[in-house]
Design a protein around this motif. Sequence first.
Motif, mmCIF file in Angstrom:
data_model
loop_
_atom_site.group_PDB
_atom_site.id
_atom_site.type_symbol
_atom_site.label_atom_id
_atom_site.label_comp_id
_atom_site.label_asym_id
_atom_site.label_seq_id
_atom_site.Cartn_x
_atom_site.Cartn_y
_atom_site.Cartn_z
ATOM 1 N N PRO A 290 -2.521 -12.476 5.197
ATOM 2 C CA PRO A 290 -2.696 -11.225 5.936
ATOM 3 C C PRO A 290 -1.537 -10.253 5.762
ATOM 4 C CG PRO A 290 -3.480 -13.040 7.263
ATOM 5 C CD PRO A 290 -2.846 -13.651 6.033
ATOM 6 N N ALA A 291 -0.291 -10.739 5.846
ATOM 7 C CA ALA A 291 0.864 -9.844 5.737
ATOM 8 C C ALA A 291 0.931 -9.193 4.360
ATOM 9 C CB ALA A 291 2.154 -10.609 6.017
ATOM 10 N N ARG A 292 0.744 -9.976 3.318
ATOM 11 C CA ARG A 292 0.810 -9.437 1.956
ATOM 12 C C ARG A 292 -0.308 -8.427 1.719
ATOM 13 N NH1 ARG A 292 1.728 -15.030 -1.568
ATOM 14 N NH2 ARG A 292 3.727 -15.656 -0.606
ATOM 15 N N MET A 293 -1.521 -8.778 2.133
ATOM 16 C CA MET A 293 -2.660 -7.899 1.900
ATOM 17 C C MET A 293 -2.533 -6.591 2.684
ATOM 18 S SD MET A 293 -5.758 -10.711 1.890
ATOM 19 C CE MET A 293 -7.063 -9.509 1.668
ATOM 20 N N ARG A 294 -2.105 -6.678 3.933
ATOM 21 C CA ARG A 294 -1.967 -5.460 4.742
ATOM 22 C C ARG A 294 -0.991 -4.483 4.106
ATOM 23 N NH1 ARG A 294 -0.957 -8.791 10.315
ATOM 24 N NH2 ARG A 294 -3.121 -9.260 10.868
ATOM 25 N N HIS A 295 0.152 -4.999 3.661
ATOM 26 C CA HIS A 295 1.151 -4.113 3.069
ATOM 27 C C HIS A 295 0.676 -3.564 1.725
ATOM 28 C CE1 HIS A 295 4.468 -4.191 5.867
ATOM 29 N NE2 HIS A 295 4.450 -5.508 5.935
ATOM 30 N N PHE A 296 0.096 -4.414 0.886
ATOM 31 C CA PHE A 296 -0.374 -3.943 -0.420
ATOM 32 C C PHE A 296 -1.451 -2.882 -0.259
ATOM 33 C CE2 PHE A 296 -3.259 -4.169 -4.074
ATOM 34 C CZ PHE A 296 -2.376 -3.966 -5.120
ATOM 35 N N LEU A 297 -2.414 -3.137 0.596
ATOM 36 C CA LEU A 297 -3.523 -2.206 0.773
ATOM 37 C C LEU A 297 -3.067 -0.893 1.397
ATOM 38 C CD1 LEU A 297 -6.098 -4.847 2.017
ATOM 39 C CD2 LEU A 297 -6.195 -3.649 -0.176
ATOM 40 N N SER A 298 -2.173 -0.964 2.372
ATOM 41 C CA SER A 298 -1.721 0.275 3.022
ATOM 42 C C SER A 298 -0.863 1.109 2.084
ATOM 43 C CB SER A 298 -0.966 -0.030 4.315
ATOM 44 O OG SER A 298 0.144 -0.869 4.097
ATOM 45 N N GLN A 299 -0.021 0.456 1.289
ATOM 46 C CA GLN A 299 0.809 1.206 0.351
ATOM 47 C C GLN A 299 -0.029 1.838 -0.758
ATOM 48 O OE1 GLN A 299 4.129 1.935 0.460
ATOM 49 N NE2 GLN A 299 4.294 0.927 2.450
ATOM 50 N N THR A 300 -0.976 1.079 -1.298
ATOM 51 C CA THR A 300 -1.813 1.640 -2.361
ATOM 52 C C THR A 300 -2.759 2.706 -1.815
ATOM 53 O OG1 THR A 300 -3.398 -0.204 -2.117
ATOM 54 C CG2 THR A 300 -1.688 -0.427 -3.804
ATOM 55 N N ALA A 301 -3.142 2.580 -0.549
ATOM 56 C CA ALA A 301 -3.986 3.615 0.055
ATOM 57 C C ALA A 301 -3.242 4.936 0.109
ATOM 58 C CB ALA A 301 -4.424 3.187 1.456
ATOM 59 N N HIS A 302 -1.982 4.897 0.539
ATOM 60 C CA HIS A 302 -1.208 6.138 0.596
ATOM 61 C C HIS A 302 -0.941 6.675 -0.811
ATOM 62 C CE1 HIS A 302 1.786 9.122 1.674
ATOM 63 N NE2 HIS A 302 2.507 8.652 0.661
ATOM 64 N N GLU A 303 -0.489 5.812 -1.697
ATOM 65 C CA GLU A 303 -0.093 6.261 -3.038
ATOM 66 C C GLU A 303 -1.267 6.881 -3.800
ATOM 67 O OE1 GLU A 303 2.957 6.200 -4.618
ATOM 68 O OE2 GLU A 303 3.884 5.577 -2.724
ATOM 69 N N SER A 304 -2.483 6.396 -3.529
ATOM 70 C CA SER A 304 -3.656 6.895 -4.257
ATOM 71 C C SER A 304 -4.429 7.959 -3.489
ATOM 72 C CB SER A 304 -4.601 5.725 -4.583
ATOM 73 O OG SER A 304 -5.158 5.191 -3.388
ATOM 74 N N GLY A 305 -3.921 8.350 -2.324
ATOM 75 C CA GLY A 305 -4.654 9.312 -1.514
ATOM 76 C C GLY A 305 -5.988 8.755 -1.048
ATOM 77 N N GLY A 306 -5.984 7.465 -0.659
ATOM 78 C CA GLY A 306 -7.235 6.835 -0.246
ATOM 79 C C GLY A 306 -8.214 6.709 -1.399
ATOM 80 N N LEU A 307 -7.689 6.283 -2.555
ATOM 81 C CA LEU A 307 -8.467 6.100 -3.792
ATOM 82 C C LEU A 307 -8.940 7.413 -4.417
ATOM 83 C CD1 LEU A 307 -10.688 2.952 -3.038
ATOM 84 C CD2 LEU A 307 -8.321 3.068 -3.842
ATOM 85 N N LYS A 308 -8.374 8.511 -3.982
ATOM 86 C CA LYS A 308 -8.745 9.801 -4.575
ATOM 87 C C LYS A 308 -8.149 9.967 -5.956
ATOM 88 C CE LYS A 308 -8.701 14.773 -3.560
ATOM 89 N NZ LYS A 308 -8.271 15.807 -2.575
ATOM 90 N N TRP A 309 -6.935 9.452 -6.146
ATOM 91 C CA TRP A 309 -6.231 9.613 -7.427
ATOM 92 C C TRP A 309 -5.970 8.256 -8.043
ATOM 93 C CZ3 TRP A 309 -3.324 12.007 -3.153
ATOM 94 C CH2 TRP A 309 -3.754 13.312 -2.890
ATOM 95 N N MET A 310 -6.523 8.036 -9.206
ATOM 96 C CA MET A 310 -6.280 6.794 -9.941
ATOM 97 C C MET A 310 -5.290 6.988 -11.079
ATOM 98 S SD MET A 310 -7.790 4.323 -8.535
ATOM 99 C CE MET A 310 -9.029 4.050 -7.281
#
Length: 254
Positions: free
Chosen positions: A117-137
Amino acid sequence: MELISTTVEITAFDPDLCRQIQSRLKDLGLLSSDDIDGIYGSPTQNAFAQFKKATNQGDPDKLGPGSAKLLIELKELLGSNGLLSKAQAESIYGRAIQPHQLKDLNDCLNRFGINTPARMRHFLSQTAHESGGLKWMKELASGSAYEGRKDLGNNRPGDGPRYKGAGVIQLTGRSNYQAFSDFIHDPKVMNGVDYVSTTYPFSSAGFWWHRNNMNDLCDRGGSVEQVTKRVNGGIRGLAERKAYYQKACQVIPG
């Protein structure tokens, strides 16, 4: 020729039938667009075998009426090793996720051990911000600023744009692309940003995550701010990253 009503050996596929099969395998995220060539080579063989295994079918060397029907009608493919469902991913990212993206996301989580849970939460939240919620790949800028950057291994004309940021944590530079290519055993990574952003949007980020020992930081109870500093080099977008993290905590309990 259309997908079939009788069982045929894989070796008997004609080019037209093979292209139909390849197109469906691509839709399920098992094959890239570059591999739709009407030739039943190793990429298609491997993809078809994955399809048969994931749908609990025997005899990976044959296509029969049942498997043909399933191949036509199946909208989404999730193997038994899927850590995150489509609904969970879309709840966190706030945007629709394509089948091939979801497959790569789950491949990434499994391959790089982002599975608590800890690893997934951090990975998903960081990639969500960095990609603009999957807007930018991929990076919005042209990449010309990276031209000639020896620290990135960009030593050939055109390397800047070709190897600009790709994926949800923006793999950047010839040397980093080459390292990822060697790791993933796919020479097509060196085709550049369009291939990586389409084929490995999450795995390229997982590679960076792995090389920077991010799982260890998560395991030690790293805060969103601490994780952000390692990802970003500062705390830019911290409030949004925290908001994504809270969403991830709701979706991934434990």
